[in-house]
Write a protein that holds these residues in place. Structure first.
Motif, PDB file in Angstrom:
ATOM      1  N   GLY A 143      19.081  -9.640  -0.223  1.00 62.79           N
ATOM      2  CA  GLY A 143      18.432  -8.320   0.790  1.00 62.79           C
ATOM      3  C   GLY A 143      17.660  -6.978  -0.138  1.00 62.79           C
ATOM      4  O   GLY A 143      17.293  -6.345   0.809  1.00 62.79           O
ATOM      5  N   VAL A 144      18.135  -6.843  -0.821  1.00 62.42           N
ATOM      6  CA  VAL A 144      17.509  -5.906  -1.687  1.00 62.42           C
ATOM      7  C   VAL A 144      15.981  -6.125  -2.096  1.00 62.42           C
ATOM      8  O   VAL A 144      15.612  -5.558  -2.678  1.00 62.42           O
ATOM      9  CB  VAL A 144      18.540  -6.293  -3.184  1.00 62.42           C
ATOM     10  N   VAL A 145      15.452  -7.354  -2.756  1.00 64.20           N
ATOM     11  CA  VAL A 145      14.375  -8.292  -3.264  1.00 64.20           C
ATOM     12  C   VAL A 145      13.929  -7.856  -1.941  1.00 64.20           C
ATOM     13  O   VAL A 145      12.479  -7.627  -2.072  1.00 64.20           O
ATOM     14  CB  VAL A 145      14.863  -8.943  -3.342  1.00 64.20           C
ATOM     15  N   VAL A 146      14.200  -8.218  -0.163  1.00 71.09           N
ATOM     16  CA  VAL A 146      13.529  -7.726   0.468  1.00 71.09           C
ATOM     17  C   VAL A 146      13.347  -5.954   0.634  1.00 71.09           C
ATOM     18  O   VAL A 146      12.208  -6.169   1.371  1.00 71.09           O
ATOM     19  CB  VAL A 146      13.828  -8.797   1.664  1.00 71.09           C
ATOM     20  N   GLN A 147      14.514  -5.558   0.758  1.00 74.30           N
ATOM     21  CA  GLN A 147      13.721  -4.568   0.639  1.00 74.30           C
ATOM     22  C   GLN A 147      12.812  -3.515   0.003  1.00 74.30           C
ATOM     23  O   GLN A 147      12.799  -2.754   0.557  1.00 74.30           O
ATOM     24  CB  GLN A 147      15.902  -3.671   0.607  1.00 74.30           C
ATOM     25  N   ALA A 148      13.064  -4.394  -0.873  1.00 73.74           N
ATOM     26  CA  ALA A 148      12.303  -4.040  -2.306  1.00 73.74           C
ATOM     27  C   ALA A 148      10.804  -3.938  -2.126  1.00 73.74           C
ATOM     28  O   ALA A 148       9.893  -2.778  -2.328  1.00 73.74           O
ATOM     29  CB  ALA A 148      12.834  -4.417  -3.357  1.00 73.74           C
ATOM     30  N   ILE A 149      11.217  -5.415  -1.519  1.00 67.53           N
ATOM     31  CA  ILE A 149       9.020  -5.521  -0.932  1.00 67.53           C
ATOM     32  C   ILE A 149       8.888  -4.359   0.472  1.00 67.53           C
ATOM     33  O   ILE A 149       7.526  -4.198  -0.074  1.00 67.53           O
ATOM     34  CB  ILE A 149       9.485  -6.990  -0.594  1.00 67.53           C
ATOM     35  N   CYS A 150       9.468  -4.554   1.071  1.00 62.98           N
ATOM     36  CA  CYS A 150       9.368  -3.571   1.904  1.00 62.98           C
ATOM     37  C   CYS A 150       8.909  -2.193   2.216  1.00 62.98           C
ATOM     38  O   CYS A 150       8.173  -1.557   2.204  1.00 62.98           O
ATOM     39  CB  CYS A 150      10.310  -3.715   2.949  1.00 62.98           C
ATOM     40  N   LEU A 151       9.991  -2.175   0.810  1.00 65.58           N
ATOM     41  CA  LEU A 151       9.036  -0.602   0.204  1.00 65.58           C
ATOM     42  C   LEU A 151       8.171   0.060  -0.343  1.00 65.58           C
ATOM     43  O   LEU A 151       7.210   0.538  -0.118  1.00 65.58           O
ATOM     44  CB  LEU A 151      10.481   0.803  -0.736  1.00 65.58           C
ATOM     45  N   VAL A 152       7.436  -1.091  -1.177  1.00 64.84           N
ATOM     46  CA  VAL A 152       6.465  -1.259  -1.647  1.00 64.84           C
ATOM     47  C   VAL A 152       5.365  -1.372  -1.185  1.00 64.84           C
ATOM     48  O   VAL A 152       4.282  -0.443  -1.569  1.00 64.84           O
ATOM     49  CB  VAL A 152       5.932  -2.613  -2.822  1.00 64.84           C
ATOM     50  N   ILE A 153       5.367  -2.077  -0.411  1.00 63.14           N
ATOM     51  CA  ILE A 153       4.013  -2.494   0.637  1.00 63.14           C
ATOM     52  C   ILE A 153       4.018  -1.370   1.432  1.00 63.14           C
ATOM     53  O   ILE A 153       2.731  -0.731   1.541  1.00 63.14           O
ATOM     54  CB  ILE A 153       4.334  -3.124   1.465  1.00 63.14           C
ATOM     55  N   THR A 154       5.049  -0.904   1.845  1.00 61.71           N
ATOM     56  CA  THR A 154       4.901   0.438   2.989  1.00 61.71           C
ATOM     57  C   THR A 154       4.801   1.609   2.294  1.00 61.71           C
ATOM     58  O   THR A 154       3.690   2.731   2.492  1.00 61.71           O
ATOM     59  CB  THR A 154       6.543   0.883   3.799  1.00 61.71           C
TER      60      THR A 154
END
Length: 433
Positions: free
Chosen positions: A399-410
């Motif tokens: 979940g941390v990995v996916v959330q971090a990816i979402c943050l970078v993309i946004t």
């Protein structure tokens, strides 16, 4: 009125309807009161896994801890598997309050009316392999499967009760010397009796006519199909877009749609908890945890990502000041300082990322689930847990990995619009002055 004004006017009217409607207001209040118990219950599953499980928990090294498993099961049952009972009570309470009739008799009457229309016989298998019927209520009546019919019965029963309470001839008048509590009991006696009789007979007539109890019928025809639709990419994106569009016109999107959204979230979490208890993989992605960890990270529309984009690319001192002010609240999921301070409300420069970012992030999280990297959560986190920590509690390191990816993309989706805002006409004029 041009197309833009018509669109904004339509959204504003819709938001006002959702905020002012009596039934939506009652449901919001009831679910808000129930939510802490649901969150507590989800931690029962976490404790079972981390503490009492002899394979994955501390019980592997401390065998005594396995004996605590029934306590954690009870914690989950009393909150999640029992959720419909307090929900019906709370809806009855708030409906009575809204209709200006005695609220505690209303709460009790709503619960009684619900219990009377659902099956009160359960079948059990004895040690000898025999199936016998005994009086009782099944988890399908007490838990998430009863949510929709529970709220329907609660609303209808108190509306009928309120109508009957307006008929003075149905009230048993007591002398002024009688204590108010006793007087209220007698005033509500006949209306309560008529409501109870109506629902007990109505429920049995429905059973005779269809061969099903009404809770079974509603779950099959309404609740299950609705949950199935809302647990798809399409359903999630539609829900997210409506929420963000309401934020854009100045309404709290999450609160506005909570009466529709929260039953879906709670039912999904209950299904995931039950799946974990049965040793199977949860399959309901859209929960409170999903919303907080992937849809509203750093606040509505990924405001935290906007703050980072402002720090990177903004040349506007006013935007930088608001970003500094909103940084810590955004870490905790609070977006209002930026939404209303920048502002993002009615700001056409930022409308595209503000409305679409959460939908983009939700699709990224759904993709991670579809490929098996991320598993739907059975542990929800309360509001206010910091970014990354909330994802770890609900989804583990994945979940941390996916959330971090979402943050970078946004952050990257916000950047072009931050650069455009640097050239905003009104700001240039202000600088020249």
């Amino acid at each position: 009125m041009n197309a833009k004004e018509k669109f904004v006017n339509g959204l504003t009217k819709f938001a006002a309807f959702m905020n002012d409607n009596k039934y939506f207001s009652v449901l919001r209040s009831a679910f808000a009161r129930l939510l802490p118990m649901i969150l507590i219950g989800s931690f029962g599953t976490l404790f079972s896994t981390l503490i009492a499980n002899p394979v994955t928990g501390l019980a592997k090294w401390i065998p005594f801890l396995e004996k605590l498993a029934p306590a954690f099961i009870a914690l989950s049952f009393a909150t999640i598997s029992f959720m419909t009972v307090p929900l019906v009570f709370l809806i009855g309470l708030y409906m009575g309050e809204a209709n200006k009739v005695p609220k505690y008799p209303s709460a009790i009457l709503a619960l009684v009316s619900y219990i009377m229309v659902v099956p009160n016989i359960v079948e059990i298998t004895t040690k000898n392999g025999e199936t016998v019927s005994i009086g009782g209520l099944s988890t399908s009546v007490l838990g998430a499967e009863g949510l929709i019919i529970g709220l329907i019965i609660a609303v209808l029963s108190i509306e009928l009760f309120s109508a009957l309470m307006k008929i003075e001839k149905l009230k048993i008048k007591m002398p002024d010397s009688v204590p108010p509590m006793i007087a209220t009991s007698f005033n509500t006696l006949i209306p309560s009796f008529l409501v109870a009789l109506t629902f007990s007979i109505g429920g049995e007539l429905f059973h005779i006519a269809t061969g099903e109890y009404i809770n079974q019928f509603i779950y099959t025809v309404v609740q299950a199909p609705l949950q199935n639709v809302m647990q798809t990419n399409f359903g999630i994106v539609i829900l997210v877009l409506i929420s963000q569009l309401l934020w854009f016109v100045g309404m709290h999107g999450g609160q506005a749609i909570s009466a529709v959204r929260n039953p879906i979230f709670i039912a999904a979490l209950a299904a995931n908890v039950a799946a974990v208890a049965d040793g199977v993989t949860p399959d309901q992605p859209l929960t409170f945890g999903f919303w907080r960890c992937f849809v509203a990270v750093g606040g509505a529309g990924y405001v935290f990502s906007l703050i980072i984009a402002i720090f990177i690319a903004s040349r506007r001192e006013d935007h930088k000041a608001i970003a500094k002010l909103g940084f810590l609240p955004a870490v905790l999921g609070i977006s209002e300082p930026v939404v209303f301070g920048l502002p993002l409300v009615m700001n056409v420069i930022f409308i595209i990322p503000f409305v679409l970012n959460s939908a983009i992030a939700s699709l990224i999280a759904m993709f991670a689930m579809n490929i098996g990297f991320l598993t739907p959560n059975a542990v929800d986190v309360p509001f206010g847990i910091p970014i990354l920590f909330n994802a770890f509690i609900s989804y583990g390191w994945q979940g941390v990995v996916v959330q971090a990816i979402c943050l970078v993309i946004t952050v990257f989706t916000w950047l072009p619009f931050v650069l455009i805002s640097n050239k905003e006409k009104g700001y240039q004029i202000k600088e020249e002055i």
